[in-house]
Design a protein around this motif. Structure first.
Motif, PDB file in Angstrom:
ATOM      1  N   GLN A   1      -3.150 -20.751 -29.785  1.00 57.01           N
ATOM      2  CA  GLN A   1      -3.477 -20.959 -28.378  1.00 57.01           C
ATOM      3  C   GLN A   1      -3.582 -19.626 -27.645  1.00 57.01           C
ATOM      4  O   GLN A   1      -2.864 -18.679 -27.944  1.00 57.01           O
ATOM      5  CB  GLN A   1      -2.404 -21.805 -27.688  1.00 57.01           C
ATOM      6  N   GLN A   2      -4.513 -19.585 -26.675  1.00 53.37           N
ATOM      7  CA  GLN A   2      -4.618 -18.479 -25.743  1.00 53.37           C
ATOM      8  C   GLN A   2      -4.567 -19.059 -24.339  1.00 53.37           C
ATOM      9  O   GLN A   2      -4.770 -20.257 -24.142  1.00 53.37           O
ATOM     10  CB  GLN A   2      -5.914 -17.691 -25.958  1.00 53.37           C
ATOM     11  N   GLU A   3      -4.307 -18.211 -23.366  1.00 57.02           N
ATOM     12  CA  GLU A   3      -4.224 -18.681 -21.979  1.00 57.02           C
ATOM     13  C   GLU A   3      -5.488 -19.422 -21.568  1.00 57.02           C
ATOM     14  O   GLU A   3      -6.597 -18.960 -21.805  1.00 57.02           O
ATOM     15  CB  GLU A   3      -4.007 -17.485 -21.037  1.00 57.02           C
ATOM     16  N   GLN A   4      -5.320 -20.605 -20.954  1.00 49.57           N
ATOM     17  CA  GLN A   4      -6.421 -21.387 -20.384  1.00 49.57           C
ATOM     18  C   GLN A   4      -7.454 -21.825 -21.419  1.00 49.57           C
ATOM     19  O   GLN A   4      -8.586 -22.155 -21.082  1.00 49.57           O
ATOM     20  CB  GLN A   4      -7.118 -20.591 -19.262  1.00 49.57           C
ATOM     21  N   VAL A   5      -7.087 -21.838 -22.676  1.00 48.68           N
ATOM     22  CA  VAL A   5      -7.990 -22.254 -23.745  1.00 48.68           C
ATOM     23  C   VAL A   5      -7.329 -23.404 -24.499  1.00 48.68           C
ATOM     24  O   VAL A   5      -6.117 -23.380 -24.718  1.00 48.68           O
ATOM     25  CB  VAL A   5      -8.281 -21.090 -24.717  1.00 48.68           C
ATOM     26  N   PRO A   6      -8.095 -24.435 -24.903  1.00 49.06           N
ATOM     27  CA  PRO A   6      -7.473 -25.524 -25.667  1.00 49.06           C
ATOM     28  C   PRO A   6      -6.753 -25.006 -26.906  1.00 49.06           C
ATOM     29  O   PRO A   6      -7.117 -23.976 -27.475  1.00 49.06           O
ATOM     30  CB  PRO A   6      -8.671 -26.407 -26.046  1.00 49.06           C
ATOM     31  N   ILE A   7      -5.753 -25.742 -27.307  1.00 53.86           N
ATOM     32  CA  ILE A   7      -5.013 -25.412 -28.525  1.00 53.86           C
ATOM     33  C   ILE A   7      -5.891 -25.730 -29.731  1.00 53.86           C
ATOM     34  O   ILE A   7      -6.557 -26.764 -29.780  1.00 53.86           O
ATOM     35  CB  ILE A   7      -3.713 -26.237 -28.584  1.00 53.86           C
ATOM     36  N   HIS A   8      -5.897 -24.841 -30.702  1.00 53.82           N
ATOM     37  CA  HIS A   8      -6.632 -25.053 -31.945  1.00 53.82           C
ATOM     38  C   HIS A   8      -5.648 -25.415 -33.050  1.00 53.82           C
ATOM     39  O   HIS A   8      -4.710 -24.661 -33.327  1.00 53.82           O
ATOM     40  CB  HIS A   8      -7.403 -23.800 -32.340  1.00 53.82           C
ATOM     41  N   LEU A   9      -5.864 -26.548 -33.682  1.00 55.66           N
ATOM     42  CA  LEU A   9      -5.064 -26.949 -34.832  1.00 55.66           C
ATOM     43  C   LEU A   9      -5.950 -26.901 -36.070  1.00 55.66           C
ATOM     44  O   LEU A   9      -7.072 -27.430 -36.061  1.00 55.66           O
ATOM     45  CB  LEU A   9      -4.516 -28.368 -34.677  1.00 55.66           C
ATOM     46  N   SER A  10      -5.464 -26.261 -37.124  1.00 56.32           N
ATOM     47  CA  SER A  10      -6.175 -26.230 -38.399  1.00 56.32           C
ATOM     48  C   SER A  10      -5.480 -27.173 -39.363  1.00 56.32           C
ATOM     49  O   SER A  10      -4.260 -27.103 -39.543  1.00 56.32           O
ATOM     50  CB  SER A  10      -6.182 -24.817 -38.981  1.00 56.32           C
ATOM     51  N   THR A  11      -6.260 -28.062 -39.976  1.00 57.80           N
ATOM     52  CA  THR A  11      -5.697 -28.976 -40.972  1.00 57.80           C
ATOM     53  C   THR A  11      -6.373 -28.748 -42.307  1.00 57.80           C
ATOM     54  O   THR A  11      -7.510 -28.265 -42.372  1.00 57.80           O
ATOM     55  CB  THR A  11      -5.882 -30.445 -40.572  1.00 57.80           C
ATOM     56  N   GLN A  12      -5.679 -29.122 -43.362  1.00 63.20           N
ATOM     57  CA  GLN A  12      -6.223 -28.967 -44.711  1.00 63.20           C
ATOM     58  C   GLN A  12      -5.967 -30.237 -45.500  1.00 63.20           C
ATOM     59  O   GLN A  12      -4.870 -30.799 -45.439  1.00 63.20           O
ATOM     60  CB  GLN A  12      -5.565 -27.768 -45.397  1.00 63.20           C
ATOM     61  N   ASN A  13      -6.986 -30.705 -46.232  1.00 62.32           N
ATOM     62  CA  ASN A  13      -6.800 -31.879 -47.075  1.00 62.32           C
ATOM     63  C   ASN A  13      -6.442 -31.433 -48.492  1.00 62.32           C
ATOM     64  O   ASN A  13      -6.426 -30.231 -48.788  1.00 62.32           O
ATOM     65  CB  ASN A  13      -8.044 -32.775 -47.038  1.00 62.32           C
ATOM     66  N   PRO A  14      -6.105 -32.373 -49.400  1.00 61.44           N
ATOM     67  CA  PRO A  14      -5.682 -31.977 -50.747  1.00 61.44           C
ATOM     68  C   PRO A  14      -6.718 -31.157 -51.511  1.00 61.44           C
ATOM     69  O   PRO A  14      -6.359 -30.405 -52.427  1.00 61.44           O
ATOM     70  CB  PRO A  14      -5.422 -33.325 -51.434  1.00 61.44           C
ATOM     71  N   GLU A  15      -8.002 -31.290 -51.159  1.00 66.14           N
ATOM     72  CA  GLU A  15      -9.053 -30.522 -51.841  1.00 66.14           C
ATOM     73  C   GLU A  15      -9.245 -29.139 -51.231  1.00 66.14           C
ATOM     74  O   GLU A  15     -10.041 -28.345 -51.723  1.00 66.14           O
ATOM     75  CB  GLU A  15     -10.391 -31.275 -51.791  1.00 66.14           C
ATOM     76  N   GLY A  16      -8.517 -28.856 -50.155  1.00 66.66           N
ATOM     77  CA  GLY A  16      -8.604 -27.550 -49.536  1.00 66.66           C
ATOM     78  C   GLY A  16      -9.594 -27.445 -48.392  1.00 66.66           C
ATOM     79  O   GLY A  16      -9.740 -26.378 -47.793  1.00 66.66           O
ATOM     80  N   SER A  17     -10.283 -28.545 -48.062  1.00 66.16           N
ATOM     81  CA  SER A  17     -11.231 -28.525 -46.952  1.00 66.16           C
ATOM     82  C   SER A  17     -10.473 -28.487 -45.622  1.00 66.16           C
ATOM     83  O   SER A  17      -9.407 -29.099 -45.491  1.00 66.16           O
ATOM     84  CB  SER A  17     -12.136 -29.757 -46.988  1.00 66.16           C
ATOM     85  N   GLU A  18     -11.044 -27.793 -44.655  1.00 60.59           N
ATOM     86  CA  GLU A  18     -10.369 -27.569 -43.386  1.00 60.59           C
ATOM     87  C   GLU A  18     -11.087 -28.255 -42.237  1.00 60.59           C
ATOM     88  O   GLU A  18     -12.317 -28.337 -42.224  1.00 60.59           O
ATOM     89  CB  GLU A  18     -10.275 -26.060 -43.103  1.00 60.59           C
ATOM     90  N   ILE A  19     -10.308 -28.770 -41.301  1.00 57.94           N
ATOM     91  CA  ILE A  19     -10.840 -29.327 -40.062  1.00 57.94           C
ATOM     92  C   ILE A  19     -10.153 -28.609 -38.905  1.00 57.94           C
ATOM     93  O   ILE A  19      -8.948 -28.328 -38.960  1.00 57.94           O
ATOM     94  CB  ILE A  19     -10.582 -30.846 -39.958  1.00 57.94           C
TER      95      ILE A  19
END
Length: 360
Positions: free
Chosen positions: A140-158
């Motif tokens: 997170q940065q000031e006044q910017v939406p929070i970014h969440l990184s997720t990973q599935n079992p195959e290593g792909s990221e959302i």
């Protein structure tokens, strides 16, 4: 990328209840992220028999009971009539005693506690729950939406963008498995790391039989043992004539890691024979769940320094300007009243959602 107002990390009881409360409040811009391929977290049942959280105490947990009634979930009282079996020492036959304590009446849900999880999930649109998505980074940065990184079992990221994050993971798991940028205040991070995760060092065994033969002996199915491997045993029978016994293994997790599941089950069966007779030797089904070996529940710290009581409740949100009230802990360990219990998941989720509603 997924854009949402609220991200809920974890689809255990607290995460699903938070989503349920949001739906009830007509707040629909949220997503639930779950690392496992199933819902429920530390609520886990096999054939309707609980290998995780088990009991509700109606007198002590009125909010949880209200939810049971709202979802119209059938339940039955925990069977406790009859004598308790006490095993004091190896080589000495166990003795039968009148129950030495007056326990507060408890109930178990028909179909296991998983029926509570399924009941909540039915109230939440399926597309809002994403399984096999483990959150690894929160930025997170000031006044910017929070970014969440997720990973599935195959290593792909959302990447998920959210204004607020409700953390339905235990504090220790959050501190050890998610990287925050900027880093959380060291005092808070250490507090979360030092908060033991309830159930994490424990293991449970259940044996299912064609009939509750112990009742014919005038026994309650309760047992206490200084020999083991189970230190505490209870009747787990259901009202639809499925008979069962279950117990908490008293062997430390560090020792269990060196023993195969088949050997542990054999030792459990042998103990049930000592306590309840030869009919206990041949269950129709048996299951064991070692929570210390569950990477989504336990860390090394949990089985090295197991919790002996529900301890000090940590702060549920950082007090610095960037993170304060943007990330809020709602797992059971954050409950001020029922830390570590099922009722704590309900309490902490309710507190977290109410805080979000005030901010929206």
């Amino acid at each position: 990328m997924i854009q949402t107002k609220i991200a809920i990390i974890g689809a255990g009881l607290s995460g699903l209840y938070a989503a349920y409360l949001l739906e009830q409040a007509k707040i629909t811009n949220y997503v639930v992220l779950e690392a496992r391929d199933r819902l429920g977290g530390r609520v886990y049942s096999e054939q309707g028999f609980d290998l995780g959280a088990t009991w509700i105490w109606p007198e002590l947990n009125p909010e949880l009971m209200q939810l049971v009634y709202q979802l119209k979930l059938p339940f039955s009282e925990q069977f406790e009539k009859g004598k308790l079996v006490f095993e004091r020492q190896r080589g000495i036959p166990p003795v039968q005693l009148s129950s030495p304590w007056a326990s507060t009446p408890s109930i178990r849900l028909e179909g296991g506690m998983s029926s509570l999880v399924h009941g909540l999930a039915q109230q939440i649109p399926a597309q809002k729950i994403l399984t096999q998505q483990q959150v690894t980074h929160i930025t997170q940065q000031e006044q910017v939406p929070i970014h969440l990184s997720t990973q599935n079992p195959e290593g792909s990221e959302i990447i998920i963008e959210a204004d607020y994050v409700l953390i339905a993971l235990a504090p220790r798991l959050t501190a050890q498995h998610i990287l925050f940028n900027p880093t959380l205040p060291p005092v808070l991070l250490n507090q979360w790391k030092d908060t033991a995760t309830w159930m994490a060092p424990h293991a449970k065994y259940v044996a299912i039989y064609s009939e509750a033969f112990w009742k014919k002996q005038g026994l309650s199915g309760q047992a206490s043992s200084h020999v083991g491997p189970m230190g505490e045993i209870h009747d787990a029978s259901t009202s639809n004539s499925h008979a069962a016994l279950f117990g908490f293994l008293g062997i430390p997790a560090s020792i269990r890691k060196k023993v195969s599941e088949a050997d542990l089950m054999a030792h459990c069966r042998a103990q049930l024979v000592r306590l309840f007779g030869s009919e206990a030797a041949t269950p129709e089904y048996e299951y064991i769940k070692d929570w210390s070996a569950d990477n989504f529940t336990a860390t090394d710290d949990d089985w090295k320094t197991p919790a002996v009581s529900h301890g000090i409740v940590p702060a549920n949100t950082p007090n610095d300007q960037i993170w304060h009230n943007r990330i809020i802990g709602i797992a059971s360990e954050w409950s001020q009243h029922y830390s570590g219990y099922l009722a704590g998941a309900i309490d902490a989720a309710q507190v977290g959602v109410q805080r979000i509603q005030q901010l929206l």
